[in-house]
Scaffold this motif. Structure first.
Motif, PDB file in Angstrom:
ATOM      1  N   GLY A   8       0.818  -1.215   0.000  1.00 50.44           N
ATOM      2  CA  GLY A   8       0.000   0.000   0.000  1.00 50.44           C
ATOM      3  C   GLY A   8       0.845   1.256   0.000  1.00 50.44           C
ATOM      4  N   GLY A  10      -0.103   4.424   0.339  1.00 54.66           N
ATOM      5  CA  GLY A  10      -0.679   5.617   0.968  1.00 54.66           C
ATOM      6  C   GLY A  10       0.426   6.289   1.780  1.00 54.66           C
ATOM      7  N   PRO A  11       0.067   7.320   2.543  1.00 54.55           N
ATOM      8  CA  PRO A  11       1.090   8.008   3.346  1.00 54.55           C
ATOM      9  C   PRO A  11       1.839   7.065   4.286  1.00 54.55           C
ATOM     10  N   ALA A  12       1.111   6.127   4.925  1.00 53.84           N
ATOM     11  CA  ALA A  12       1.776   5.228   5.881  1.00 53.84           C
ATOM     12  C   ALA A  12       2.786   4.335   5.161  1.00 53.84           C
ATOM     13  N   GLU A  31       1.596  -1.159  -4.790  1.00 50.92           N
ATOM     14  CA  GLU A  31       0.338  -0.405  -4.806  1.00 50.92           C
ATOM     15  C   GLU A  31      -0.595  -1.037  -5.837  1.00 50.92           C
ATOM     16  N   ARG A  32      -1.835  -1.290  -5.421  1.00 46.46           N
ATOM     17  CA  ARG A  32      -2.763  -1.978  -6.341  1.00 46.46           C
ATOM     18  C   ARG A  32      -3.243  -1.074  -7.471  1.00 46.46           C
ATOM     19  N   LYS A  41      -9.484   9.304  -1.055  1.00 46.11           N
ATOM     20  CA  LYS A  41     -10.668   9.237  -0.179  1.00 46.11           C
ATOM     21  C   LYS A  41     -10.327  10.071   1.036  1.00 46.11           C
ATOM     22  N   CYS A  42     -10.380  11.377   0.869  1.00 42.76           N
ATOM     23  CA  CYS A  42      -9.865  12.228   1.932  1.00 42.76           C
ATOM     24  C   CYS A  42     -10.412  13.639   1.778  1.00 42.76           C
ATOM     25  N   GLY A  43     -10.705  14.281   2.912  1.00 42.87           N
ATOM     26  CA  GLY A  43     -11.109  15.687   2.892  1.00 42.87           C
ATOM     27  C   GLY A  43      -9.954  16.610   2.556  1.00 42.87           C
ATOM     28  N   GLU A  44      -8.742  16.102   2.686  1.00 40.81           N
ATOM     29  CA  GLU A  44      -7.503  16.788   2.286  1.00 40.81           C
ATOM     30  C   GLU A  44      -7.157  17.980   3.179  1.00 40.81           C
ATOM     31  N   PHE A  45      -7.700  17.966   4.386  1.00 41.15           N
ATOM     32  CA  PHE A  45      -7.443  19.062   5.328  1.00 41.15           C
ATOM     33  C   PHE A  45      -6.426  18.613   6.370  1.00 41.15           C
ATOM     34  N   ARG A 101      -4.378  15.457  -2.371  1.00 39.74           N
ATOM     35  CA  ARG A 101      -3.840  14.171  -1.910  1.00 39.74           C
ATOM     36  C   ARG A 101      -3.124  13.410  -3.020  1.00 39.74           C
ATOM     37  N   THR A 123      -0.092  -3.530  -8.671  1.00 37.37           N
ATOM     38  CA  THR A 123       0.272  -4.814  -8.074  1.00 37.37           C
ATOM     39  C   THR A 123      -0.555  -5.001  -6.808  1.00 37.37           C
ATOM     40  N   VAL A 125      -1.763  -7.085  -3.716  1.00 38.21           N
ATOM     41  CA  VAL A 125      -1.388  -8.194  -2.834  1.00 38.21           C
ATOM     42  C   VAL A 125      -2.660  -8.941  -2.449  1.00 38.21           C
ATOM     43  N   ALA A 154       0.314  -1.729   5.057  1.00 34.07           N
ATOM     44  CA  ALA A 154      -0.099  -0.317   5.043  1.00 34.07           C
ATOM     45  C   ALA A 154      -1.210  -0.159   4.019  1.00 34.07           C
ATOM     46  N   ASP A 155      -2.086  -1.180   3.984  1.00 32.86           N
ATOM     47  CA  ASP A 155      -3.120  -1.209   2.943  1.00 32.86           C
ATOM     48  C   ASP A 155      -4.444  -0.635   3.431  1.00 32.86           C
TER      49      ASP A 155
HETATM   50  C1  LIG Z   1     -14.087  10.458   3.671  1.00 29.27           C
HETATM   51  C2  LIG Z   1     -12.738  10.640   4.344  1.00 29.27           C
HETATM   52  C3  LIG Z   1     -12.258  11.923   4.600  1.00 29.27           C
HETATM   53  C4  LIG Z   1     -11.016  12.086   5.230  1.00 29.27           C
HETATM   54  N1  LIG Z   1     -10.551  13.354   5.439  1.00 29.27           N
HETATM   55  C5  LIG Z   1      -9.342  13.548   6.018  1.00 29.27           C
HETATM   56  C6  LIG Z   1      -8.822  14.865   6.184  1.00 29.27           C
HETATM   57  O1  LIG Z   1      -9.437  15.862   5.796  1.00 29.27           O
HETATM   58  N2  LIG Z   1      -7.604  14.997   6.769  1.00 29.27           N
HETATM   59  C7  LIG Z   1      -6.880  13.898   7.192  1.00 29.27           C
HETATM   60  O2  LIG Z   1      -5.770  14.084   7.723  1.00 29.27           O
HETATM   61  N3  LIG Z   1      -7.346  12.640   7.031  1.00 29.27           N
HETATM   62  C8  LIG Z   1      -8.551  12.442   6.455  1.00 29.27           C
HETATM   63  N4  LIG Z   1      -9.023  11.174   6.259  1.00 29.27           N
HETATM   64  C9  LIG Z   1      -8.211  10.055   6.730  1.00 29.27           C
HETATM   65  C10 LIG Z   1      -7.047   9.776   5.792  1.00 29.27           C
HETATM   66  O3  LIG Z   1      -7.506   9.669   4.467  1.00 29.27           O
HETATM   67  C11 LIG Z   1      -6.371   8.463   6.241  1.00 29.27           C
HETATM   68  O4  LIG Z   1      -6.006   8.597   7.603  1.00 29.27           O
HETATM   69  C12 LIG Z   1      -5.124   8.153   5.432  1.00 29.27           C
HETATM   70  O5  LIG Z   1      -5.396   8.048   4.060  1.00 29.27           O
HETATM   71  C13 LIG Z   1      -4.544   6.830   5.928  1.00 29.27           C
HETATM   72  O6  LIG Z   1      -3.353   6.589   5.232  1.00 29.27           O
HETATM   73  P1  LIG Z   1      -2.840   5.112   5.015  1.00 29.27           P
HETATM   74  O7  LIG Z   1      -1.555   5.213   4.280  1.00 29.27           O
HETATM   75  O8  LIG Z   1      -2.879   4.370   6.301  1.00 29.27           O
HETATM   76  O9  LIG Z   1      -3.964   4.391   4.123  1.00 29.27           O
HETATM   77  P2  LIG Z   1      -4.559   4.770   2.702  1.00 29.27           P
HETATM   78  O10 LIG Z   1      -4.398   6.210   2.399  1.00 29.27           O
HETATM   79  O11 LIG Z   1      -5.925   4.169   2.692  1.00 29.27           O
HETATM   80  O12 LIG Z   1      -3.618   3.975   1.697  1.00 29.27           O
HETATM   81  C14 LIG Z   1      -3.703   2.577   1.544  1.00 29.27           C
HETATM   82  C15 LIG Z   1      -3.120   2.248   0.189  1.00 29.27           C
HETATM   83  O13 LIG Z   1      -3.040   0.829   0.074  1.00 29.27           O
HETATM   84  C16 LIG Z   1      -3.477   0.451  -1.221  1.00 29.27           C
HETATM   85  N5  LIG Z   1      -3.943  -0.936  -1.107  1.00 29.27           N
HETATM   86  C17 LIG Z   1      -5.033  -1.387  -0.441  1.00 29.27           C
HETATM   87  N6  LIG Z   1      -5.116  -2.725  -0.527  1.00 29.27           N
HETATM   88  C18 LIG Z   1      -4.045  -3.127  -1.257  1.00 29.27           C
HETATM   89  C19 LIG Z   1      -3.580  -4.405  -1.688  1.00 29.27           C
HETATM   90  N7  LIG Z   1      -4.239  -5.536  -1.374  1.00 29.27           N
HETATM   91  N8  LIG Z   1      -2.446  -4.468  -2.431  1.00 29.27           N
HETATM   92  C20 LIG Z   1      -1.761  -3.318  -2.754  1.00 29.27           C
HETATM   93  N9  LIG Z   1      -2.166  -2.090  -2.376  1.00 29.27           N
HETATM   94  C21 LIG Z   1      -3.289  -1.994  -1.626  1.00 29.27           C
HETATM   95  C22 LIG Z   1      -4.588   1.445  -1.540  1.00 29.27           C
HETATM   96  O14 LIG Z   1      -4.840   1.532  -2.931  1.00 29.27           O
HETATM   97  C23 LIG Z   1      -3.997   2.735  -0.963  1.00 29.27           C
HETATM   98  O15 LIG Z   1      -3.190   3.405  -1.906  1.00 29.27           O
HETATM   99  C24 LIG Z   1     -10.248  10.960   5.621  1.00 29.27           C
HETATM  100  C25 LIG Z   1     -10.729   9.673   5.352  1.00 29.27           C
HETATM  101  C26 LIG Z   1     -11.951   9.513   4.720  1.00 29.27           C
HETATM  102  C27 LIG Z   1     -12.433   8.110   4.433  1.00 29.27           C
END
Ligand SMILES: Cc1cc2nc3c(=O)[nH]c(=O)nc-3n(C[C@H](O)[C@H](O)[C@H](O)COP(=O)(O)OP(=O)(O)OC[C@H]3O[C@@H](n4cnc5c(N)ncnc54)[C@H](O)[C@@H]3O)c2cc1C
Length: 231
Positions: A8, A10-12, A31-32, A41-45, A101, A123, A125, A154-155
């Motif tokens: 994954g 994402g930021p994590a 990354e898939r 999927k984020c408010g981007e704030f 984002r 890709t 997983v 980190a998915d």
């Molecule tokens: C509606 C909404 C609004 C939000 N608004 C805000 C905001 O305004 N400010 C804020 O700080 N946070 C906000 N958040 C929260 C923020 O989006 C999350 O905290 C953040 O994206 C988490 O990051 P992450 O890296 O853990 O996961 P994610 O950002 O979810 O990243 C996970 C990644 O893993 C990939 N992935 C998933 N499954 C697989 C797999 N099987 N194989 C390969 N890749 C895979 C996905 O495609 C994705 O790219 C919001 C969330 C939602 C749902």
């Protein structure tokens, strides 16, 4: 064999991949999606670095986490306004950043790549290899096994990989919030003010929001928590 496979981008995941690569480990970030950061999927704030320093004065490394590069920032807000069900409104001074984002996530994945991580989009997983010594994945060539000494999950919130690893991830929908959001245009709104709407009619158990991205563009959404919803 890779030292670390990160699932994954994402930021994590990107921060994990970057940090591990900076320590000299062989890292693969999977990354898939075709494009890192899309769909977002984020408010981007985000709170500004200045607000985070005020909120968390004891945290030492905020600079690395809350200073997105300028090209990812589309707006700088000055207030958060809370709108209560009885129509009382309270505006609180709060310096915020509205980011794009898809640019931010790509930037973090690029940073991981610059640190030496390999990055593989498209890709997905699908499972762990036996004993967690790598992952089974699908890419455009078909099914592949990717051995690794360590797998970092980190998915995202519903992490399949964490579940496969036996980590405690709830499958109960009542434990999750549900959010809907659109990026809208022609929004007549103060570009310096983020609105948060509270109340069981509009957002039971959570809140609705207007997060301005520019003059007339805003992320408009609502979150709900099922246990608080009426029949
Ligand atoms: C509606 C909404 C609004 C939000 N608004 C805000 C905001 O305004 N400010 C804020 O700080 N946070 C906000 N958040 C929260 C923020 O989006 C999350 O905290 C953040 O994206 C988490 O990051 P992450 O890296 O853990 O996961 P994610 O950002 O979810 O990243 C996970 C990644 O893993 C990939 N992935 C998933 N499954 C697989 C797999 N099987 N194989 C390969 N890749 C895979 C996905 O495609 C994705 O790219 C919001 C969330 C939602 C749902």
């Amino acid at each position: 064999m890779y030292d670390v496979v990160v699932v994954g981008a994402g930021p994590a995941g990107s921060m994990t991949a970057k940090t591990a690569a900076e320590k000299g480990l062989e890292v693969l970030l999977l990354e898939r999606e075709l494009e890192v950061g899309v769909p977002d999927k984020c408010g981007e704030f985000l709170p500004s670095l200045q607000e985070m320093r005020r909120l968390a004065p004891d945290v030492s490394d905020l600079e690395g986490l809350f200073d997105p590069p300028d090209f990812c920032i589309v707006n700088r807000t000055k207030y958060v306004k809370f709108v209560f069900p009885n129509e009382v409104e309270i505006a609180v001074p709060f310096q915020g950043l509205v980011i794009e984002r898809k640019l931010f996530d790509k930037h973090l994945a690029n940073e991981a790549a610059r640190a030496g991580a390999d990055v593989a989009p498209l890709t997905r997983v699908v499972d762990l290899l036996e004993g967690g010594r790598g992952v089974k994945a699908k890419n455009t060539d078909g099914a592949i096994d990717i051995p690794a000494k360590t797998v970092a999950c980190a998915d995202g919130a519903y992490s399949l990989i964490a579940r496969r690893a036996g980590l405690p991830v709830s499958r109960d929908p009542l434990d999750y919030g549900i959010g809907y959001q659109y990026e809208m245009v022609n929004v007549d709104h103060d570009p310096y003010c983020v609105d948060m709407y509270l109340g069981e009619d509009i957002a039971p158990g959570a809140y609705a929001w207007i997060i301005p991205k520019g003059d007339d563009v805003a992320n408009v959404g609502t979150g709900v928590r099922p246990p608080y919803m009426k029949e």
